[in-house]
Write an enzyme that holds these catalytic residues in place. Structure first.
Site, PDB file in Angstrom:
ATOM      1  N   VAL A  21       0.823  -1.212   0.000  1.00  0.00           N
ATOM      2  CA  VAL A  21       0.000   0.000   0.000  1.00  0.00           C
ATOM      3  C   VAL A  21       0.857   1.262   0.000  1.00  0.00           C
ATOM      4  O   VAL A  21       0.333   2.363   0.125  1.00  0.00           O
ATOM      5  CB  VAL A  21      -0.970   0.031   1.201  1.00  0.00           C
ATOM      6  CG1 VAL A  21      -1.944  -1.135   1.144  1.00  0.00           C
ATOM      7  CG2 VAL A  21      -0.223   0.046   2.522  1.00  0.00           C
ATOM      8  N   GLU A  22       2.150   1.094  -0.174  1.00  0.00           N
ATOM      9  CA  GLU A  22       3.027   2.265  -0.259  1.00  0.00           C
ATOM     10  C   GLU A  22       3.709   2.292  -1.631  1.00  0.00           C
ATOM     11  O   GLU A  22       3.094   2.654  -2.628  1.00  0.00           O
ATOM     12  CB  GLU A  22       4.019   2.252   0.911  1.00  0.00           C
ATOM     13  CG  GLU A  22       3.300   2.412   2.256  1.00  0.00           C
ATOM     14  CD  GLU A  22       4.239   2.476   3.429  1.00  0.00           C
ATOM     15  OE1 GLU A  22       4.991   3.461   3.534  1.00  0.00           O
ATOM     16  OE2 GLU A  22       4.227   1.547   4.274  1.00  0.00           O
ATOM     17  N   MET A  23       4.951   1.838  -1.719  1.00  0.00           N
ATOM     18  CA  MET A  23       5.667   1.924  -2.990  1.00  0.00           C
ATOM     19  C   MET A  23       5.498   0.665  -3.841  1.00  0.00           C
ATOM     20  O   MET A  23       5.752   0.679  -5.046  1.00  0.00           O
ATOM     21  CB  MET A  23       7.130   2.248  -2.720  1.00  0.00           C
ATOM     22  CG  MET A  23       7.271   3.592  -2.001  1.00  0.00           C
ATOM     23  SD  MET A  23       8.925   3.959  -1.360  1.00  0.00           S
ATOM     24  CE  MET A  23       9.726   4.551  -2.833  1.00  0.00           C
TER      25      MET A  23
END
Length: 349
Positions: A127-129
């Site tokens: 859910v980030e990079m």
């Protein structure tokens, strides 16, 4: 490693913290702790800075470390939940990277024992990079000729030079330069008595007398100095049952329990720094509180079971504004190019 867990509900604790610190007021040191296995160098800092700003460390080339921890502002993104690849959202806000080097553990739940461990976590977080795995990260970096040369120059003893360990060391080295000293509070503590105005001095006294320093002590206002990897955690809310529990959804996220699965860690959180707190709204792990005045009222009630007057709240907020430091000038790095081609996926998946 055993973590330091305390409750900030008793006057005895307040006294012990004050005694342990000798003085409850300390100026921010000019340099944070530097681990022996990752000494600073100008070349390593510059490599870390370049990586920090490079969106190619994300799966679709859209998100860099700076996207969520914006060093051109307060070190976070002023969102309740940071935006990852393809608009993915986690359940917690991005803590500020400014002065994070003084924290003994990283992330809201303290799951990273160092800046190095924190630096690489988001790169493969879905859910980030959202990079697929470490191998995908290393493969992409090896496709960029400039990075191949930079890593060899900074880590000449490493084979291979490009590794996740070295990525972490470089980014962490840059993050250790992100220190904001010389706030009005720091100048006041050092003897410049005009650095804080009358209301801020009154707020400083209210902050102390209310009991806020039981948790927010030390030069970084994030608890006592502890060895790296040993976290300082507090239960939030300590006094459950107020109107704020439901109003700001304070109990649904169990905090450190998600890491340890120990019942004693339910709703335990790493104590955040109050440095530059006036710049980092919205507040708390879930970003549910929009302004600092309300955050102060919530903390007084949930952590100390105290209802502050309007004047007391305004005075503490004025004092907290005095914790905004001087930000070192940041310049955008020139990212290593990939002449005549791209390393990013042609299909944005």
């Amino acid at each position: 490693m055993k973590q330091w867990q305390m409750t900030c509900a008793t006057g005895a604790l307040l006294l012990s913290v004050a005694v342990a610190q000798a003085s409850p007021w300390q100026a921010l040191p000019e340099q944070p702790p530097i681990p022996e296995n990752n000494p600073q160098s100008e070349a390593k800092i510059e490599l870390g800075k370049t990586l920090y700003f490079d969106p190619r460390l994300s799966k679709n080339g859209a998100i860099s470390c700076n996207s969520c921890h914006n060093v051109m502002a307060g070190g976070e993104d002023n969102r309740p939940n940071s935006v990852g690849v393809h608009d993915a959202r986690g359940g917690r806000g991005a803590p500020s990277v400014w002065n994070a080097a003084f924290l003994s553990v990283q992330f809201w739940d303290g799951r990273a024992e160092s800046l190095e461990a924190q630096a690489v976590g988001p790169i493969t977080n879905p859910v980030e990079m959202a990079m697929d795995d470490d191998a995908a990260v290393l493969a992409r970096l090896n496709q960029i000729p400039g990075y191949v040369e930079l890593f060899k120059a900074v880590f000449p003893e490493s084979d291979p030079a490009i590794s996740m360990e070295n990525v972490a060391k470089a980014i962490a080295s840059y993050e250790r330069t992100l220190i904001t000293p010389n706030s009005p509070f720091d100048r006041y503590v050092k003897g410049e008595k005009e650095a804080l105005n009358e209301q801020q001095v009154r707020g400083m006294e209210t902050f102390l007398n209310t009991g806020c320093v039981a948790c927010h002590s030390g030069a970084n206002f994030s608890g006592p100095d502890l060895p790296m990897g040993q976290g300082f955690f507090m239960k939030f809310p300590t006094f459950a049952g107020s109107e704020y529990d439901a109003k700001y959804d304070l109990l649904s996220d169990p905090g450190r329990y998600e890491v340890t699965k120990a019942d004693s860690d339910k709703n335990m959180w790493r104590v955040p720094t109050l440095r530059n707190v006036a710049l980092t709204a919205p507040y708390f792990h879930n970003g549910k509180v929009a302004n600092l005045d309300e955050a102060v009222r919530v903390m007084a009630k949930t952590q100390l079971n105290k209802d502050l007057s309007a004047e007391e709240t305004a005075d503490i907020v004025a004092f907290l504004n005095g914790l905004t430091g001087e930000f070192p000038v940041q310049t955008m790095p020139r990212l290593p190019p990939t002449p005549n081609t791209t390393v990013l996926p042609l299909a944005d998946k």
